[in-house]
Design an enzyme around this catalytic site. Structure first.
Site, mmCIF file in Angstrom:
data_model
loop_
_atom_site.group_PDB
_atom_site.id
_atom_site.type_symbol
_atom_site.label_atom_id
_atom_site.label_comp_id
_atom_site.label_asym_id
_atom_site.label_seq_id
_atom_site.Cartn_x
_atom_site.Cartn_y
_atom_site.Cartn_z
ATOM 1 N N SER A 1 40.314 -13.849 67.141
ATOM 2 C CA SER A 1 41.161 -13.332 66.048
ATOM 3 C C SER A 1 40.383 -12.406 65.120
ATOM 4 O O SER A 1 39.168 -12.522 64.973
ATOM 5 C CB SER A 1 41.739 -14.493 65.238
ATOM 6 O OG SER A 1 42.390 -15.400 66.075
HETATM 7 N N1 SAH Z 1 40.263 -19.442 67.636
HETATM 8 C C1 SAH Z 1 39.940 -18.588 68.744
HETATM 9 C C2 SAH Z 1 41.086 -17.649 69.069
HETATM 10 C C3 SAH Z 1 41.563 -17.893 70.449
HETATM 11 S S1 SAH Z 1 43.026 -17.059 70.953
HETATM 12 C C4 SAH Z 1 38.645 -17.855 68.528
HETATM 13 O O1 SAH Z 1 38.054 -17.951 67.451
HETATM 14 O O2 SAH Z 1 38.190 -17.224 69.481
HETATM 15 C C5 SAH Z 1 44.118 -18.429 71.236
HETATM 16 C C6 SAH Z 1 43.716 -19.430 72.274
HETATM 17 O O3 SAH Z 1 44.771 -20.390 72.354
HETATM 18 C C7 SAH Z 1 43.535 -18.886 73.681
HETATM 19 O O4 SAH Z 1 42.243 -19.149 74.114
HETATM 20 C C8 SAH Z 1 44.583 -19.649 74.516
HETATM 21 O O5 SAH Z 1 44.139 -19.980 75.826
HETATM 22 C C9 SAH Z 1 44.776 -20.893 73.671
HETATM 23 N N2 SAH Z 1 46.019 -21.644 73.898
HETATM 24 C C10 SAH Z 1 47.274 -21.176 74.129
HETATM 25 N N3 SAH Z 1 48.143 -22.193 74.281
HETATM 26 C C11 SAH Z 1 47.409 -23.353 74.149
HETATM 27 C C12 SAH Z 1 47.723 -24.732 74.208
HETATM 28 N N4 SAH Z 1 48.969 -25.187 74.463
HETATM 29 N N5 SAH Z 1 46.735 -25.626 74.024
HETATM 30 C C13 SAH Z 1 45.447 -25.219 73.773
HETATM 31 N N6 SAH Z 1 45.097 -23.930 73.728
HETATM 32 C C14 SAH Z 1 46.061 -22.999 73.902
#
Ligand code: SAH
Length: 267
Positions: free
Chosen positions: A105
């Protein structure tokens, strides 16, 4: 308001990062050359706290953010969480690819969401986020920032490749308390680690899964990008309030956002 906390300028551990197991059958010289290509760029100034202080100064110039959150972001080396080819862009206010079709993000979005969590009634009283659940570990960057603001962090990721990558990334940092990383479907939360004072989703869903509401402690606050009728995706804040022993949940909608989708099941 009390003075914001300070965090060490560098959280890096002294241990050399383990990048890749070299293929044993390769010629030694070839292997050494490959290893050199894999090394993080050095001499670019990214390891110095000054580059993060500049990122925080730019955020401050653009809006009002919680200073304790900014201090935590000034301490976490974001370039350690992205591919070395993208490291030079790590302190721009931009989302970057982290593989598996996902992104880390934008710093301003991380600062804004964590600021909203810190403004919840429970967090204001405690001065910390307490016990936190993060859904969507991704590369682990936000989990590292939260670890500096919380008593305990549980972070769930559905993509095993990212869960493993986050573990490696976080192991390289000397965090005061390591986040507990779970590979699983975050839509069901993590009851065994709850109830949580703060819940934050990094992926956007159609609704707020009931398990999250159930695992939100009294006085707790949840923030999640969620579809809102006619407005696309917005940041939804849900507060678990207790009046005279009776719980109620108050929902408020904030600005429009665009997050990767919250999906069910694991990969
Ligand atoms: N906080 C992260 C941002 C990741 S983007 C950072 O600092 O890099 C969002 C993430 O949510 C992705 O990796 C995606 O695979 C995950 N995601 C989507 N649906 C999900 C679910 N049901 N349970 C766990 N993770 C999920």
């Amino acid at each position: 308001m009390s003075a914001p906390k300070r965090f060490p300028a560098s959280l890096k551990t002294a241990a050399a990062p383990q990048r890749e197991v070299l293929m044993p059958q390769r010629h030694l010289r070839q292997a050494t050359a490959d290893a050199a290509k894999l090394a993080r760029p050095s001499g670019t100034g990214l390891d110095s706290g000054a580059v993060r202080e500049r990122m925080v100064a730019r955020l401050r110039a653009e809006g009002t953010f919680n200073e304790t959150v900014l201090a935590a972001m000034a301490a976490v080396p974001r370039h350690e969480f992205v591919d070395s080819a993208l490291a030079a862009q790590a302190y721009e206010d931009t989302a970057l690819p982290i593989g598996h079709g996902q992104t880390i993000s934008k710093p301003s979005v991380v600062a804004h969401m964590l600021g909203l969590l810190m403004a919840g009634s429970g967090a204001r009283q405690r001065g910390t986020l307490g016990r936190v659940l993060e859904i969507g570990t991704g590369c682990g960057y936000q989990a590292a920032v939260i670890a500096l603001l919380a008593r305990q962090v549980t972070s769930i990721e559905r993509v095993q490749g990212l869960h493993d990558k986050a573990r490696q990334n976080l192991q390289r940092l000397a965090l005061p308390r390591a986040p507990r990383l779970i590979w699983g479907d975050g839509r069901i939360g993590h009851a065994a680690s709850g109830p949580f004072d703060s819940i934050i989703a990094a992926a956007g869903g159609e609704d707020i899964p009931p398990a999250w509401t159930e695992q939100l402690a009294p006085g707790g606050r949840l923030i999640a990008p969620t579809a809102a009728s006619g407005r696309g995706q917005v940041l939804v804040v849900l507060d678990h309030l207790v009046d005279g022993g009776v719980s109620r949940w108050v929902r408020s909608e904030h600005e429009a956002v665009l997050f990767v989708p919250l999906k069910s099941g694991v990969l």
